[in-house]
Design a protein around this motif. Sequence first.
Motif, short mmCIF file in Angstrom:
data_model
loop_
_atom_site.label_atom_id
_atom_site.label_comp_id
_atom_site.label_asym_id
_atom_site.label_seq_id
_atom_site.Cartn_x
_atom_site.Cartn_y
_atom_site.Cartn_z
N LEU A 1 0.84 -1.25 -0.26
CA LEU A 1 0.21 -0.03 -0.92
C LEU A 1 1.05 1.09 -0.19
CD1 LEU A 1 -2.62 -0.55 2.53
CD2 LEU A 1 -2.70 -1.43 0.26
N ILE A 2 1.03 1.76 -0.60
CA ILE A 2 1.47 3.50 -1.04
C ILE A 2 0.35 4.57 -1.04
CG2 ILE A 2 2.80 4.61 -2.73
CD1 ILE A 2 3.87 2.10 -4.01
N PRO A 3 0.53 5.36 0.45
CA PRO A 3 -0.53 7.01 0.48
C PRO A 3 0.30 7.70 -0.25
CG PRO A 3 1.15 6.21 2.46
CD PRO A 3 1.30 5.16 1.52
N ARG A 4 -0.96 8.27 -0.65
CA ARG A 4 -0.75 9.84 -1.77
C ARG A 4 -0.96 10.52 -0.31
NH1 ARG A 4 -3.26 6.63 -5.76
NH2 ARG A 4 -5.31 7.67 -5.35
N LYS A 5 -0.51 11.83 0.01
CA LYS A 5 -0.82 13.14 1.27
C LYS A 5 -1.65 13.98 -0.22
CE LYS A 5 2.30 10.76 4.48
NZ LYS A 5 3.33 11.70 5.60
N SER A 6 -0.72 14.63 -1.00
CA SER A 6 -1.51 15.58 -1.08
C SER A 6 -0.56 15.33 -2.59
CB SER A 6 -1.33 16.98 -0.49
OG SER A 6 0.09 17.28 -0.08
N PRO B 1 -6.25 9.80 4.68
CA PRO B 1 -7.32 10.98 5.26
C PRO B 1 -6.71 12.02 5.77
CG PRO B 1 -7.70 8.83 5.79
CD PRO B 1 -6.45 8.54 5.16
N VAL B 2 -6.91 13.81 5.63
CA VAL B 2 -6.46 14.61 6.00
C VAL B 2 -6.95 14.65 7.92
CG1 VAL B 2 -5.86 16.87 6.09
CG2 VAL B 2 -5.99 15.20 3.93
N ARG B 3 -5.66 14.73 8.46
CA ARG B 3 -6.15 15.23 9.54
C ARG B 3 -6.57 16.10 10.17
NH1 ARG B 3 -1.12 14.77 13.77
NH2 ARG B 3 -0.85 17.47 13.36
N ALA B 4 -7.77 16.73 10.47
CA ALA B 4 -8.12 17.84 10.47
C ALA B 4 -8.35 18.37 12.86
CB ALA B 4 -10.25 17.31 10.35
N ASP C 1 -8.80 10.34 15.78
CA ASP C 1 -10.35 10.19 15.06
C ASP C 1 -9.32 10.09 13.70
OD1 ASP C 1 -12.02 10.70 16.50
OD2 ASP C 1 -11.99 13.27 16.06
N TRP C 2 -8.12 10.42 13.61
CA TRP C 2 -7.01 10.36 11.77
C TRP C 2 -6.95 9.12 12.25
CZ3 TRP C 2 -1.26 10.60 11.34
CH2 TRP C 2 -1.10 10.62 10.29
N HIS C 3 -6.41 8.76 13.07
CA HIS C 3 -5.63 7.06 13.69
C HIS C 3 -7.21 6.10 12.64
CE1 HIS C 3 -2.06 8.12 15.94
NE2 HIS C 3 -1.88 8.39 14.53
N ALA D 1 -9.34 3.17 5.64
CA ALA D 1 -8.52 3.91 4.74
C ALA D 1 -7.81 1.85 4.43
CB ALA D 1 -7.86 4.84 4.47
N TRP D 2 -7.36 1.78 4.88
CA TRP D 2 -6.23 0.02 4.84
C TRP D 2 -7.56 -0.49 5.30
CZ3 TRP D 2 -1.32 -0.19 9.19
CH2 TRP D 2 -0.80 1.46 8.73
N SER D 3 -8.62 -0.43 5.45
CA SER D 3 -9.16 -1.88 5.68
C SER D 3 -9.61 -1.66 4.32
CB SER D 3 -10.06 -1.69 7.04
OG SER D 3 -9.31 -2.14 7.65
N ARG D 4 -10.38 -0.79 3.44
CA ARG D 4 -11.11 -0.22 2.59
C ARG D 4 -10.55 -1.10 1.35
NH1 ARG D 4 -13.08 4.61 4.08
NH2 ARG D 4 -11.34 5.20 3.27
#
Length: 249
Positions: A32-37, A68-71, A83-85, A91-94
Motif C-alpha cells: 500500500l502506497i499512501p498519497r498525501k497531497s 485521510p487528512v488530519r483535521a 480520529d485521524w488514526h 482506509a487501510w481496511s478498504r
Amino acid sequence: MLTISLIGIGCGDPQQLTQAAIRAINAADLILIPRKSAAKSDLAELRRTICADVLTSAHTRIAEFDLPVRAAADEGYRKGVDDWHDAVAAAWSREIARHLGGEGRVALLIWGDPSLYDSSLRIARRLDPLPAIEMIPGITSIQALCAAHALPLNEIGEPFLVTTGRRLRDNGWPSGVDTVVVMLDGSAAFQTLDPEGLQIWWGAYLGMPDQIIMAGELSECGTRIAAARREARERHGWIMDSYILKRKS
C-alpha cells in the motif's frame, strides 16, 4: 491470517534499505502506497522508486490510496490524532478488502523507522480483526542527521532526550539533559529558546537529493536556519526536518 508488515525504508535514500527490508517487500502480496497531497508527491514517488528498484516478486500487487487528512478537533490535539488514526485504519481496511481479502501479507513502506514518531503500529492495531504485525527496522532521521554532520549524538556517559517541536515550544528546555533531539517541528521552535550557550545541528530532506544541513551557534545561525526552512517549504510545498541542540558544558 492477515499479516501487516511495517517496513522501515530510511529517510529518502534508497540505499538505506536493509536486506531484511528488501526480503519483506518481496514477501508481500500487497504493498500500500499512501498519497498525501500533490505537494507531497515526492514521498509517494520515492516509494514507487524503491518498489521499482527492489521488487522482483511477480505476485506482489501495488495499490495507491489517498491518505485521510488530519483535521483539528474541538476536543484537542489527542482527540484529533485519534480520529485521524481511525480514518487511516478505515482506509487501510478498504484497500486490503478490495485488493486482497482477509488473508495474505500487506506491506507499508514507513519513512524512517516505524518505532519513532510514527503512527503505523497504532493504526495497525485498530484493524478489525486484528492482524499479525511484523516490523522491519529502518534508518531513522536521527541517525541520518548525525551521519550528515559526522556528529556523535550523546556526550560521554550522558543521556539525551528526543522530543517534538510542540513540546519544546510549550515547555522549554527539558530538565536533566544537555542534548535534545527535536522532531516534528512545524514552526522552528528553537527560536523560542534563549540561544546563549546552545549549539544546533539541523537537517532537512535528509538522504534525498535536496538535502540541506546547517550547524553552528544557535545565536548565530538560528535565524538563517529559520529562513532556509521557510524558503525550502515554499519551494517544495512541504518540509521534513529535524535538529539536535546541545548546551555547552
